[in-house]
Every structure is written in structure tokens, then in C-alpha cells.
Scaffold this motif. Structure first.
Motif, PDB file in Angstrom:
ATOM      1  N   ALA A  32       0.826  -1.206   0.000  1.00 32.53           N
ATOM      2  CA  ALA A  32       0.000   0.000   0.000  1.00 32.53           C
ATOM      3  C   ALA A  32       0.861   1.256   0.000  1.00 32.53           C
ATOM      4  N   ASP A  36       0.648   4.012  -3.039  1.00 27.05           N
ATOM      5  CA  ASP A  36       0.422   5.439  -2.785  1.00 27.05           C
ATOM      6  C   ASP A  36       1.434   6.308  -3.520  1.00 27.05           C
ATOM      7  N   GLU A  37       2.619   5.755  -3.790  1.00 25.18           N
ATOM      8  CA  GLU A  37       3.673   6.488  -4.492  1.00 25.18           C
ATOM      9  C   GLU A  37       3.742   6.131  -5.977  1.00 25.18           C
ATOM     10  N   SER A  60      -7.196  -1.354   3.662  1.00 24.06           N
ATOM     11  CA  SER A  60      -6.393  -0.129   3.644  1.00 24.06           C
ATOM     12  C   SER A  60      -6.798   0.830   2.531  1.00 24.06           C
ATOM     13  N   TRP A  62      -7.219  -0.174  -0.804  1.00 22.47           N
ATOM     14  CA  TRP A  62      -6.780  -0.649  -2.114  1.00 22.47           C
ATOM     15  C   TRP A  62      -7.473  -1.984  -2.420  1.00 22.47           C
TER      16      TRP A  62
END
Length: 291
Positions: A32, A36-37, A60, A62
Motif C-alpha cells: 500500500a 500510494d507512491e 487499507s 486498495w
């Protein structure tokens, strides 16, 4: 183990676990953070663990639909991959490059500049089968693959850190072959459990001597001090090792979980260092300043 380990060159970490749920939590947090990046991931795991990781990813934020829409994850079954790369008792170099390298290459067209986050447990499957030589050879092939592919690798190992046989026969090679090692999902609780056990059996002076003897490895910051201490007493103090391991197991089991989740950036600073370890670290700092 803070997720900052992924910033190291050729990052290759090991997560030691006993419960699949704990492992899934760690792997999902690792993936995750990458998603996010904008970093894609490759998951090579058993069917059961793949399902657990996807459940934690959904929790989370995703979920499978979102991940699939962005093409962020390539999954493969660990047992099936082993069938394709093993040649007798050992993995074959060319087959590993073709099969596993090819798996990573699937993401390259969609993410040409991105690093891939890999979680693999083929080594865990081999270890559970008692094929330690094959597991070591496979780890070395992963390290070789890192010369031609850009990825961070997290390996899972189901091992009991409070078992002397595991410490002596398996964990030494695990620690030697990885840039970072997490011997438990709650490393803070483990640190205090091990420190209490060492002081209880060896008294404070003896515990300090153990930490001093592994001081060079502690300063490398690859393997947490409690694991280094357990490994050292397992290898060098057969008369005391079982008592220390048993006491540490009991203290770890009975202590409350840390309030800050493992894997956060606060991971190494949630509670003060255990007393015996803190004393030897202070002494080492004074020595460096005087030298």
C-alpha cells in the motif's frame, strides 16, 4: 521494521512470522505504501496468503477493483513458480531469470521508470520443506537479479525465533542474506522481552556482555539487537540458551502489544530502549567520542 528499509540500495528484507494474519498485515502495508507512491508490485505467494494480503489491502483502501484498474499488481503462485524454476534439489539460474525476471518485466511497459515492490515466499516454501540449501540458493538468485532489475524485495519466513534450532540452523543465513530483518511483527515488544530474559538469566552485566559482543552488527542496523542477542546465545551459550529463549517467549507472549503499529516511521522509538541494551549503547557512544 520501519518501511524506510525500502530506501536502501538493492533493498532485500525478511519478515519473520508465526501467524499468517500478521504476515499479511506487513505485506499489505508494504504494498500500500508503494501504491500510494505509484510503485507497482509483484506477489509470489501461496493461495492462502495471497487471499489474506488482498483482504488487508482492501481494508487499507486498495481493493482488487482499484488495483486491477491501475494494473498495479502481478500475482503468481509460489508452488507453481517453484515447479518451473527447480532443477532437482536446487533452482536453475536460467529458469529463474526467465520465469521470475519475466514476471517483473510484465510491469515494465506500464511503469517504465518505477521501482517494483516484490513480496516472495518461495524461500519460505522451501524452508518449510527442509530444503535450506535450495532456499539459500534462491535468495542468492534474487540478489543477482537485482543487478539487472529495479525492485525492493520482501521475503517471508515462518520461523520461531524462540526456538534454538531455528536460530542455529536457519536464522543465521536469513540474517546474512538480507539487507534488513524483522524478527517479529512487534519488534518493540520483542526487544523488551529479550532484554528481560537476558537480565533474568545472566544478570545485567552478562546481558550487557552479550550486547557488546554483537555490537558491530547492532551498529550496522540491519538486524534488530534482540534477534542478534538470541542468535548469539543460541550459537555460543548452549547451557543457558534454552532458559533464555523460554523466558523471552513467555515475556513476549504475556506482554501487551505495542501501541504504535509495526512498520510505521516511529517503529524504533515507541518506548525507551531496554535497560541492558541502552547501557551498552551509551558506552559505545562514549567510546566513539573519545576515539
Amino acid at each position: 521494521m520501519s518501511l524506510n528499509w525500502t530506501e536502501a540500495p538493492a533493498a532485500h528484507a525478511a519478515q519473520i512470522y508465526t501467524e499468517p494474519d500478521e504476515l499479511a498485515e506487513s505485506v499489505a502495508a508494504y504494498f500500500a505504501a508503494g501504491f500510494d507512491e505509484g510503485e507497482p508490485a509483484t506477489l509470489v505467494a501461496t493461495a492462502t496468503h495471497t487471499s489474506l494480503v488482498r483482504e488487508r489491502l482492501t481494508a487499507s483502501g486498495w481493493d482488487a477493483k482499484r488495483i486491477d484498474a491501475l494494473g498495479l499488481l502481478v500475482s503468481a503462485d509460489a508452488d507453481a513458480m517453484l515447479e518451473r524454476i527447480m532443477d532437482g534439489p536446487l533452482p536453475a539460474d536460467a529458469a529463474f531469470e526467465r520465469v521470475i525476471g519475466g514476471l517483473l518485466d510484465e510491469l515494465a511497459p506500464r511503469f517504465p521508470e518505477a521501482r517494483v515492490r516484490v513480496y516472495g515466499e518461495m524461500v519460505d516454501v522451501l524452508s518449510q520443506r527442509g530444503q535450506q540449501n535450495a532456499a539459500v540458493a534462491l535468495e542468492e538468485l534474487w540478489n543477482r537479479l537485482a543487478r539487472t532489475r529495479r525492485f525492493a524485495l520482501l521475503c517471508g519466513y515462518r520461523l520461531d525465533v524462540f526456538d534454538r534450532q531455528a536460530q542455529v540452523e536457519t536464522l543465521r543465513s536469513v540474517c546474512d542474506l538480507h539487507t534488513h530483518v524483522a524478527p517479529a511483527t512487534d519488534t518493540d515488544r520483542l526487544a523488551h522481552a529479550v532484554d528481560d530474559a537476558l537480565v533474568g538469566v545472566l544478570v545485567a552485566q552478562g546481558a550487557g556482555q552479550v550486547y557488546s559482543l554483537v555490537g558491530t552488527e547492532i551498529r550496522e542496523r540491519r538486524v534488530p539487537p534482540p534477534q542478534l542477542a538470541l542468535m548469539w546465545v543460541s550459537e555460543n551459550m548452549p547451557m543457558n540458551a534454552e532458559q533464555i529463549l523460554s523466558a523471552a517467549r513467555t515475556r513476549y507472549r504475556d506482554a501487551p502489544a505495542s501501541t504504535t503499529p509495526a512498520g510505521t516511521d516511529d517503529d524504533v522509538a515507541r518506548r525507551p530502549e531496554p535497560d541492558a541494551l541502552r547501557a551498552i549503547l551509551r558506552k559505545a557512544t562514549r567510546t566513539r567520542r573519545l576515539s
